[in-house]
Write an enzyme that holds these catalytic residues in place. Structure first.
Site, PDB file in Angstrom:
ATOM      1  N   GLU A   3      19.255  -5.246 -39.484  1.00 18.78           N
ATOM      2  CA  GLU A   3      17.791  -5.519 -39.017  1.00 18.78           C
ATOM      3  C   GLU A   3      17.780  -6.618 -38.184  1.00 18.78           C
ATOM      4  O   GLU A   3      16.469  -7.078 -38.234  1.00 18.78           O
ATOM      5  CB  GLU A   3      17.197  -5.322 -40.152  1.00 18.78           C
ATOM      6  CG  GLU A   3      17.134  -3.798 -40.855  1.00 18.78           C
ATOM      7  CD  GLU A   3      15.858  -3.185 -41.962  1.00 18.78           C
ATOM      8  OE1 GLU A   3      15.246  -4.297 -42.286  1.00 18.78           O
ATOM      9  OE2 GLU A   3      15.873  -2.385 -42.227  1.00 18.78           O
ATOM     10  N   GLU A  45      19.864   3.326 -44.486  1.00 23.78           N
ATOM     11  CA  GLU A  45      18.715   2.983 -45.521  1.00 23.78           C
ATOM     12  C   GLU A  45      17.813   4.149 -45.495  1.00 23.78           C
ATOM     13  O   GLU A  45      17.300   4.260 -44.260  1.00 23.78           O
ATOM     14  CB  GLU A  45      18.333   1.569 -45.609  1.00 23.78           C
ATOM     15  CG  GLU A  45      19.172   0.620 -45.643  1.00 23.78           C
ATOM     16  CD  GLU A  45      18.267  -0.576 -45.748  1.00 23.78           C
ATOM     17  OE1 GLU A  45      17.015  -0.965 -45.882  1.00 23.78           O
ATOM     18  OE2 GLU A  45      19.183  -1.753 -45.478  1.00 23.78           O
TER      19      GLU A  45
END
Length: 288
Positions: free
Chosen positions: A121, A221
């Site tokens: 991220e 995720e």
């Protein structure tokens, strides 16, 4: 349930049923201490008791908490495979991560590695540029290649980062695309969460296929919190986490590589943990 979305997704995937089914597992215990090899072993064995045939995990880092040094022996003893994380920020940390990965390969070979994610991220947070991150992916691929390891090397980020045209260099550099998708953070009501999730997968796959056709999008995720604040129409609760598991996990495990978030989350808010501090499942995982 949007069957047209599922049909289109299935048609785009290679002909295989051999998908990795895993969980994200953190290196810290509830009190902040680092997991020991025995505690990694306990976690891996706990996941293997699930009926979905959970044989893999995603770990966020290589050097932090001596993650690989302590977790790899546990993985080998339990026949668990690892999606390895390498943090890219800052230079000293990045070097420590690469050194820890090299040491683990030197000590244990590479049969325990599923793939390597360089960064997590980073694009979503705006902590680096696409070109700099792409170079780090090439760097890690070259490093493990020199050790005789030919595993896939890619990156994990949010779907909003992947569909951003300024990040195309990372798609080009990656062997696989790791997608983080949370309808909860998109203010989706639980009744809309299934479609919201699959829309993010489809949007990411479309962008990847436009930039670098044929590369897989892995779900690295996703999950729904058992507790925490509301986000618009999204309500954190055990009941909604159970509903999200029954709808999204049960379908996704059959159609792509998945790493559910998360094994344990302790006192975080929102908390996405599936098992409590005693190792008991917070909701029913046997519904698929």
């Amino acid at each position: 349930m949007r069957f047209s979305t599922l049909t289109a997704l299935a048609a785009a995937l290679p002909f295989t049923t051999a998908y990795w089914k895993g969980f994200n597992v953190g290196a810290n215990n509830e009190d902040g201490t680092c997991k020991t090899t025995a505690q990694w072993t306990t976690a891996f064995n706990k996941l293997k008791t699930l009926p979905q045939d959970i044989t893999s995990v995603r770990l966020y880092a290589s050097s932090d908490c001596n993650t690989l040094a302590l977790a790899v022996p546990a993985a080998i003893s339990t026949n668990t495979k690892i999606l390895v994380g390498v943090w890219t920020e800052d230079a000293a940390h990045y070097t420590a991560e690469k050194n820890a990965l090299t040491a683990a390969i030197d000590a244990h070979g590479s049969a325990w590695i599923i793939a390597i994610s360089v960064g997590s991220e980073d694009l979503y947070r705006g902590d680096t540029t696409a070109s700099a991150l792409a170079q780090q992916i090439y760097d890690v691929r070259g490093m493990v290649g020199a050790l005789g390891v030919t595993t896939q090397v890619g990156h994990v980020d949010t779907w909003t980062a992947w569909v951003n045209d300024t990040n195309k260099a990372v798609i080009t550099a990656s062997d696989f695309i790791g997608l983080d998708s949370y309808p909860y953070f998109q203010n989706a009501a639980i009744g809309d969460a299934y479609n919201t999730f699959w829309d993010s997968v489809t949007a990411t796959r479309n962008q990847v296929n436009a930039v670098s056709p044929g590369k897989w999008v892995w779900v690295t995720e996703t999950g729904w919190p058992v507790s925490g604040p509301n986000y618009g129409a999204a309500v954190a609760s055990v009941k909604n986490a159970q509903t999200y598991w029954r709808s999204v996990a049960c379908a996704t495990f059959q159609s792509t590589h998945v790493f559910w978030y998360a094994y344990q989350d302790y006192s975080a808010s929102p908390s996405f943990g599936v098992f409590d501090e005693s190792g008991n499942a917070i909701y029913d995982l046997y519904g698929c």
